[in-house]
Enzyme design. Structure first.
Site, mmCIF file in Angstrom:
data_model
loop_
_atom_site.group_PDB
_atom_site.id
_atom_site.type_symbol
_atom_site.label_atom_id
_atom_site.label_comp_id
_atom_site.label_asym_id
_atom_site.label_seq_id
_atom_site.Cartn_x
_atom_site.Cartn_y
_atom_site.Cartn_z
ATOM 1 C CG MET A 1 -1.868 -1.129 1.216
ATOM 2 S SD MET A 1 -2.994 -0.911 -0.139
ATOM 3 C CE MET A 1 -3.309 -2.608 -0.560
ATOM 4 C CB CYS A 2 2.964 2.091 -1.905
ATOM 5 S SG CYS A 2 3.210 0.495 -1.150
ATOM 6 N N GLY A 3 2.584 4.885 -2.332
ATOM 7 C CA GLY A 3 2.508 5.944 -3.317
ATOM 8 C C GLY A 3 3.512 5.684 -4.425
ATOM 9 C CB THR B 1 6.190 6.720 -0.548
ATOM 10 O OG1 THR B 1 4.825 6.757 -0.964
ATOM 11 C CG2 THR B 1 6.935 7.911 -1.146
ATOM 12 C CG ASP C 1 -2.634 3.217 0.032
ATOM 13 O OD1 ASP C 1 -3.790 2.745 0.083
ATOM 14 O OD2 ASP C 1 -1.802 2.863 -0.815
#
Lengths: 298, 442, 229
Positions: free
Chosen positions: A1-3, A149, B208
């Protein structure tokens, strides 16, 4: 889970600013991934030269005599440029594979981040702004780059668990989402000779793509195959020496925004990653369709 | 002909009478079994743990005279107005729709009198419930039935429901019989249809995105309300860690014994883990992040007694939630109604067709003739009594272990009767120092 | 006109200021500059004020709006006007996924395209999209109206309840239990009103649309429909 952020430059005039633009994009995605960050930068290589980007938890100990040891092992001259915990080893491109293999023997505590003519990968645990500063990403030049990220879901927060993952020459892959069949796929890929550094689901996707490329598929075909073989949620951004690709799973609920101008193609997990790009107000901005492979090549 | 002895008829263990009956039912009806309640299997549970009372090495406290506090703060991480409860036993989310209006009122009355909170459910907030609950937690669910900013602001805390113990990863199913006019209006659905609940939230997926959703809710409520995140007990280490990373003030962890209004039996009995196995992993995640006791942990799923409360807290929970037990306290499945349960083809204690709306106790129904049987004032009183008893029981145990506050109970106050519970709870097998799996993996 | 610089003054101050306005304020017109894709801009408003955001926003812009009119002079991220109760939200550019999700009232106008899951689980909101919409739009939509001047992506109206969908262009595929329905005079009338309120009456005529709605086959469980579940 990220950018995820990515920038593929069409206009060479922007190449000196690649690192600066990517750094800004990466830091904007901190909330999506505060655990670790990483960046793959592609630059125009020098003819006949290739690069190994390596990392060590104890760089002073490991890097001092590394060029000499590696040079001896592959029978060629090797130059080392250190950046914090990472170093880029410059060597003849025909000795790249030999060098990658020799590393395990001569420097087992040194990890290979990437290998190729254009690629360099830097990644560490910590906030994106700190990671970018450690490696001075802002001053890097290049033709295209991909940043990530990470908010770790199931695998450990470590340097090797950070993205991008590179499992083949000049290749890299980053991921937002969570795969659900990576354990079985990993066993199958190991049986077929692939090796893994982490328990990370994304590394399986990277190795899967590399394996398909080894089997003779091109990147677009490998990503298409991935749509059938990878289960779960994913948005992938991949890099090759000359190319940049994006694919989302068929459900496509992880966010993804793309922008294209005459100067560049950009990717962001959120639009705010793109807001400071030059000419963004007039860019074509869209969201990649589910189960559709997008690919740009110079 | 000589009459030789015969081998007696032998029923297959694999194809038991129960199994065969279910196969025949599926073949005849073409629908999987849908029911309420949580897992009915025999599961490793708190019953297999025992407390090590004080004697000479530790000193016990005098019951009733020496103080053993029971209060708990929830939501101290970010919320401007954290919740302070007198007792660490809260009422879990149960929907208006699954329960009648009077039953919701009774939960509010009993909980408020006992000094604890109630929780809305998948049907929005009712006046009965808000009016009678001193502290009300508003569930934010994938369906968003009745969701509105006014209720968000008049709640005392907001619980973002990602999953529940009975069905981690699954949505719900409220069959048409219970979609009365009022339920239909609150949920904006046609009357009498089956309601299919989504398993994911409609406008975010993953931690997120959750972080951004929590930001929105905090902005709408001026950063005042604690934000809980509720998860079903399936991968509690990762899910707890990610709820914390996404910004939760409180993590609510529901084991597979946790009830549900209605879902597939196959889901209830085959997905998720018992709460005993979940708590140590969640606590480990909180400890690894340095957030144990800073982000509070509420656990639920099969909590019945003060001993269960004390054991959950000793394993590291800050509070517990009860659902099924609260319904039983109100009068659900009471043997006094046996004749009526028999008419429904079941028996008191086994009734779980809550979704059919025929509950003779008038609790899990929307039929006015049935729910009129239920007296919310009496029901509230019964719930209050039960909550008080649980608290006294937990205090009795805590005092015996020398604690002046329930939250000072620790895993080292426990031992296990079985190897499996020792391994799951991470406490030694009674009379030994052996914790199966320790020094050999998680 | 009051101007609020989001980059300088911050999100909390913006929402706090807007929440402090009630029906009697004379500061009814606000301009937000430097949004830079930020999340949760102008969420939870509850006053008849007019907020213009100059630039593009992130997630949940104008979420849970009541009464207010919010205009975005740019594009919006996921979940614009999610769970809106009343009022109007107008987006000049494109909208990301989940536009108008679970909206219960009011009007959402998107002048560009909307991505996937537009109107997901909508519960009474009216949505007018001048461009196209993405896949899984109006999944489990309960009530309200969606008008699309362009094309719709895959699985339109999957598991639909009683929401009404009007699409002028092509529909890539219909979701489970969603069917084309007859356009009757009352629908044309409704559509004319929606086009007008959606600032689209100069772009399209009601007669150019097709209507889609629920076949209502999933309303009560039947094993013969199991493949649709």
């Amino acid at each position: 889970m990220c950018g995820i952020v990515g920038l593929f430059l069409k206009d060479p005039k922007l190449e000196p600013r690649l690192g600066e633009l990517l750094t800004d994009m990466l830091i904007t995605m901190t909330d999506r991934g505060p655990d670790s960050a990483g960046i793959a930068i592609y630059s125009r290589g020098k003819d006949g030269h290739a690069k190994l980007t390596v990392q060590s938890a104890d760089p002073d100990r490991d890097f001092a005599d590394l060029p000499e040891k590696l040079g001896k092992a592959i029978g060629a001259s090797v130059k080392l440029a250190q950046k914090d915990t990472h170093a880029v080893l410059d060597l003849p491109s025909d000795r790249l594979e030999a060098a990658r293999h020799a590393m395990r023997e001569i420097a087992p505590t040194v990890k290979v981040m990437s290998a190729g003519e254009g690629i360099e990968i830097y990644k560490e645990v910590g906030l994106p702004k700190d990671v970018a500063a450690r490696f001075d990403v802002a001053h890097m030049q290049g033709t295209h780059g991909i940043g990530h990220t990470r908010m770790a879901t199931e695998s450990a927060v470590t340097t090797m668990g950070a993205h991008p993952f590179s499992t083949g020459s000049d290749q890299c892959l980053v991921h937002n989402g969570s795969l659900s069949n990576h354990n079985g796929l990993r066993r199958e890929l190991i049986r077929q000779g692939m090796t893994f550094e982490t328990q990370n689901d994304t590394e399986v996707a990277a190795a899967y793509v590399s394996h398909k490329l080894q089997e003779g598929q091109n990147l677009g075909q490998a990503l298409e195959s991935g749509l059938d073989d990878l289960d779960g949620f994913f948005t992938f951004v991949v890099g090759t020496k000359d190319g940049f690709g994006v694919v989302r799973d068929p459900i496509a609920c992880k966010p993804a925004v793309m922008a294209e101008t005459d100067q560049y193609v950009a990717f962001g997990s959120e639009y705010r990653a793109l807001v400071n790009l030059p000419g963004i107000d007039n860019a074509r901005v869209w969201e990649p369709e589910p189960a559709t492979v997008y690919f740009w090549e110079r | 002909m000589t009459d030789f002895p015969h081998t007696p008829p032998k029923q297959s263990w694999t194809f038991s009478n129960d199994v065969n009956a279910e196969i025949r039912r599926a073949a005849a009806t073409g629908i999987y079994d849908i029911r309420g309640g949580g897992s009915k299997r025999h599961l490793p549970h708190f019953d297999d743990l025992l407390f090590l009372g004080a004697s000479i090495s530790r000193y016990p406290l005098e019951g009733y005279r020496e103080k053993c506090a029971t209060d708990v703060w929830l939501g101290t991480r970010f919320a401007k107005k954290p919740i302070h409860l007198d007792i660490p036993v809260t009422i879990a989310g149960m929907s208006f729709g699954a329960l009648s209006g009077p039953a919701k009122e009774a939960l509010g009355r009993g909980a408020s009198e006992a000094g604890t909170s109630t929780t809305t459910g998948d049907g929005g907030m009712t006046e009965e419930e808000r009016g009678h609950s001193k502290t009300l937690v508003y569930q934010y669910l994938p369906s968003r039935y009745g969701m509105n900013p006014d209720d968000l602001r008049r709640a005392d805390a907001i619980e973002v429901v990602v999953g529940q113990g009975a069905k981690p990863g699954g949505g719900g199913m409220l069959l048409g019989q219970k979609i009365s006019d009022r339920v239909a209006m609150m949920r904006n659905l046609p009357k009498g249809i089956d309601q299919r609940s989504a398993c994911r939230h409609p406008d975010w997926t993953g931690p997120d995105d959750l972080e951004i959703k929590i930001l929105e809710i905090r902005e709408i409520t001026e950063w005042e309300k604690p934000i809980y995140v509720k998860i079903g007990g399936a991968r509690p280490y990762y899910d707890t860690a990610l709820a914390v990373k996404a910004g939760a003030d409180v993590v609510v962890l529901d084991g597979m014994q946790g009830g549900t209004a209605a879902t597939q039996d196959v889901f209830i009995e085959n997905v998720g883990m018992p709460i005993l196995a979940c708590i140590p992993q969640a606590v480990k995640a909180l400890q690894d992040l340095g957030m144990h006791r800073k982000v509070q942990l509420i656990v639920s799923g099969g909590i019945r007694t003060g001993a269960d409360v004390a054991k959950a807290m000793a394993l590291g929970a800050d509070a517990v939630a009860i659902g099924t037990a609260a319904l039983v306290a109100l009068g659900d499945n009471d043997p006094a109604l046996e004749a009526e349960y028999q008419k429904l083809g079941t028996t008191a204690g086994a009734y779980d067709d809550w979704h059919e709306g025929k509950d003779p106790a008038g609790i899990t129904t929307q039929d006015p003739d049935l729910f009129k049987r239920f007296d919310p004032i009496l029901g509230g009183r019964r719930l209050k009594n039960y909550l008080k008893v649980m608290t006294l029981e937990a205090q009795t145990i805590a005092r015996a272990c020398g604690k002046n506050h329930l939250h000072n109970l620790e895993p080292e106050d426990l031992c296990a009767l079985t190897i499996e519970s020792a391994a799951m709870a991470g406490v030694p097998l009674a009379g030994t120092s052996w914790i199966p799996g320790r020094n050999g993996g998680f | 006109m009051q101007t609020f610089d989001l980059a300088a003054q911050g999100l909390r101050a913006l929402n706090q200021t807007l929440h402090g306005l009630n029906g009697t304020t004379n500061q009814t017109a606000w301009e937000v500059v430097n949004p830079k894709g930020s999340h949760a801009i102008a969420v939870g408003l509850d006053a008849p004020i007019d907020v213009t955001v100059k630039g593009s926003t992130g997630y949940y812009c104008a979420g849970m709006n009541k009464q207010a009119t919010v205009r975005v002079k740019g594009s919006v991220g996921p979940g614009v006007a999610e769970n809106m109760m009343s009022g109007t939200v107008i987006v000049d550019g494109d909208a990301s996924q989940y536009a108008g999700a679970t909206g219960r009232g009011g009007l959402l106008v998107i002048k560009g395209n909307a991505a996937s899951r537009c109107g997901i689980s909508m519960k009474g909101i009216d949505i007018v999209v001048h461009g196209n919409i993405g896949h899984m739009s109006c999944f489990m939509a309960q009530s309200g109206n969606l008008v699309v001047l362009g094309d719709a992506g895959d699985a339109l109206g999957d598991s639909l309840y009683e929401a009404r969908l009007f699409v002028r262009g092509s529909v890539k595929s219909l979701g489970a239990d969603c069917i084309e329905k007859e356009m009757r005079p009352e629908h044309l009338e409704l559509l004319a009103d929606l086009l007008k309120r959606g600032e689209a009456d100069h772009l399209a005529k009601p007669e150019e649309f097709k209507r889609y709605g629920s076949a209502r086959k999933l309303y009560n469980f039947n094993v013969d429909n199991a493949s649709a579940y």
